[in-house]
Design a protein around this motif. Structure first.
Motif, short mmCIF file in Angstrom:
data_model
loop_
_atom_site.label_atom_id
_atom_site.label_comp_id
_atom_site.label_asym_id
_atom_site.label_seq_id
_atom_site.Cartn_x
_atom_site.Cartn_y
_atom_site.Cartn_z
N THR A 33 12.13 5.91 -2.84
CA THR A 33 11.14 6.88 -3.26
C THR A 33 9.94 6.75 -2.32
O THR A 33 9.37 5.66 -2.21
N PRO A 34 9.57 7.81 -1.63
CA PRO A 34 8.41 7.71 -0.72
C PRO A 34 7.11 7.65 -1.50
O PRO A 34 7.04 8.07 -2.65
N PRO A 35 6.07 7.12 -0.88
CA PRO A 35 4.75 7.17 -1.52
C PRO A 35 4.33 8.63 -1.75
O PRO A 35 4.75 9.53 -1.04
N VAL A 36 3.50 8.82 -2.74
CA VAL A 36 2.98 10.14 -3.07
C VAL A 36 1.46 10.06 -3.08
O VAL A 36 0.89 9.06 -3.49
N VAL A 37 0.82 11.12 -2.61
CA VAL A 37 -0.64 11.20 -2.64
C VAL A 37 -1.02 12.48 -3.39
O VAL A 37 -0.35 13.50 -3.25
N ALA A 123 4.03 14.35 -0.40
CA ALA A 123 4.65 13.10 0.02
C ALA A 123 3.72 12.43 1.03
O ALA A 123 3.03 13.09 1.80
N SER A 124 3.69 11.13 0.99
CA SER A 124 2.90 10.36 1.95
C SER A 124 3.88 9.50 2.74
O SER A 124 5.07 9.80 2.80
N ASP A 125 3.40 8.44 3.33
CA ASP A 125 4.28 7.53 4.06
C ASP A 125 3.82 6.10 3.81
O ASP A 125 2.65 5.86 3.48
N ALA A 130 -0.10 1.47 3.14
CA ALA A 130 -0.44 0.10 3.56
C ALA A 130 -1.83 0.05 4.20
O ALA A 130 -2.53 -0.95 4.06
N ALA A 131 -2.25 1.12 4.87
CA ALA A 131 -3.54 1.13 5.56
C ALA A 131 -4.72 1.30 4.60
O ALA A 131 -5.87 1.23 5.02
N LEU A 132 -4.44 1.50 3.31
CA LEU A 132 -5.51 1.57 2.33
C LEU A 132 -6.15 0.20 2.12
O LEU A 132 -7.19 0.10 1.50
#
Length: 159
Positions: A33-37, A123-125, A130-132
């Motif tokens: 499941t990809p990250p979601v924003v 969708a995010s990545d 991780a860069a948050l």
């Protein structure tokens, strides 16, 4: 803020202030499941009588509308300010633009630019999620002495 800002701009933050919720993606036995924003709705709640963090200036409060999907997930939140073109200025003379330079995440300008225009959910990545993580700058100081700029920081709400 280190000074009072124009109330009309504080009440209508869309041109200069955005808040996003990120849900971390996860691999499963059959698929990932990809990250979601998602862009969150915010509402101006007015000034706070006593400035936060023990420094002089003006503290303004905003309410964030958090959907249930974020409340039940491993969620991180991104706050972005883009101060440019007179979109957030001080209330008094000479009406200086906010000096917003602050790198509170490890997001690149390219990643920030990709997130900024989002109006809903996308969708995010994993690299953006991780860069948050903590960037080099620490509050309460922001700005580099020139009006305008970019502020970005993050937080999470622990259950």
């Amino acid at each position: 803020f280190d000074r009072k800002m124009l109330v009309s701009q504080l009440k209508a933050p869309d041109p200069w202030l955005h808040v996003y919720g990120f849900i971390k993606g996860s691999p499963t036995a059959t698929f990932s499941t990809p990250p979601v924003v998602m862009r969150l709705k915010i509402a101006y709640a007015g000034p706070v009588a006593t400035p936060l963090m023990g420094v002089s200036g003006a503290t303004e409060q905003y309410l964030i509308e958090v959907p249930d999907t974020l409340r039940r997930a491993d969620a991180h939140y991104l706050v972005q300010i883009n101060a440019n073109g007179g979109n957030i200025v001080e209330a008094g003379a000479p009406g200086l633009l906010l000096d917003a330079e602050f790198n509170g995440t490890k997001l690149t300008l390219s990643q920030l630019d990709k997130v900024w225009p989002l109006a809903d959910t996308a969708a995010s990545d994993p690299a953006t999620f991780a860069a948050l993580a903590n960037g080099p700058d620490v509050l309460p100081q922001s700005g580099e002495g020139n009006p305008g700029g970019r502020f970005h920081s993050w937080f999470e709400v622990l259950p």
